[in-house]
Write an enzyme that holds these catalytic residues in place. Structure first.
Site, PDB file in Angstrom:
ATOM      1  N   GLU A   1       0.756  -1.293  -0.068  1.00 23.75           N
ATOM      2  CA  GLU A   1      -0.101   0.025  -0.006  1.00 23.75           C
ATOM      3  C   GLU A   1       0.679   1.173  -0.050  1.00 23.75           C
ATOM      4  O   GLU A   1       0.643   2.250  -0.764  1.00 23.75           O
ATOM      5  CB  GLU A   1      -1.076   0.105   1.200  1.00 23.75           C
ATOM      6  CG  GLU A   1      -1.853  -1.115   1.230  1.00 23.75           C
ATOM      7  CD  GLU A   1      -1.389  -2.258   2.184  1.00 23.75           C
ATOM      8  OE1 GLU A   1      -0.169  -2.674   2.211  1.00 23.75           O
ATOM      9  OE2 GLU A   1      -2.034  -2.729   3.300  1.00 23.75           O
TER      10      GLU A   1
ATOM     11  N   CYS B   1      -2.412  -2.951   7.755  1.00 26.72           N
ATOM     12  CA  CYS B   1      -1.886  -2.824   8.945  1.00 26.72           C
ATOM     13  C   CYS B   1      -2.086  -1.164   9.474  1.00 26.72           C
ATOM     14  O   CYS B   1      -2.527  -0.624   8.709  1.00 26.72           O
ATOM     15  CB  CYS B   1      -0.262  -3.212   8.895  1.00 26.72           C
ATOM     16  SG  CYS B   1       0.740  -1.985   8.026  1.00 26.72           S
TER      17      CYS B   1
HETATM   18 ZN   LIG Z   1       1.089  -2.255   5.921  1.00 25.37          ZN
END
Ligand SMILES: [Zn+2]
Length: 143
Positions: free
Chosen positions: A50, A78
């Site tokens: 990402e 995350c």
């Molecule tokens: Zn991450």
């Protein structure tokens, strides 16, 4: 999500956990950028799919605000990536598999929709979730 899955496959080729991401332009069709997990390949702890995709999309647009854009990723972001997504001002986050151990977009935390933040992207989860999860379970089984 199929494009993100293809990116995830490239991560696995390099020995990285297979997670892939793409950023779509505000028209929701044009692919601005892509990325896959390159932590092992680059030795960079922040080289998550990402973060790399968001950085590249900003470079393409020539500015840090990804207003109107959609980030599509195979695994729930995350805490670091959720933070980067809020900072980038993406409008939408679409993810495949949930991450019950580290997810920050609905599972363990819900950082992207925290009401204390002034930017909260829309979240769509579960897109091709089985395909995204199988890629991960196959990777870890082979290790
Ligand atoms: Zn991450």
């Amino acid at each position: 999500m199929r494009l993100a899955l293809a990116e995830a496959g490239r991560a696995a080729e390099g020995g990285d956990v297979p997670v892939g991401a793409v950023v779509l332009a505000p028209d929701r069709r044009t692919v601005l950028s892509a990325g896959y997990n390159e932590r092992e390949a680059t030795g960079d702890p922040t080289a998550h799919a990402e973060v790399l995709a968001v950085r590249r999309a900003a470079a393409v647009l020539g500015e840090w605000r990804l207003t109107g854009c959609t980030l599509v990723v195979t695994l729930e972001p995350c805490t670091m990536c959720a933070g980067a997504l809020v900072q980038s001002r993406v409008d939408r986050v679409v993810y495949g598999a949930r991450d019950d151990k580290a997810g920050a977009a609905g599972s363990l935390w819900d950082l992207v929709r925290d009401r204390r933040l002034n930017h909260r992207p829309e979240v769509v989860e579960g897109v091709l979730a089985d395909d995204c999860a199988h890629l991960l379970t196959d990777f870890f089984r082979d290790r």
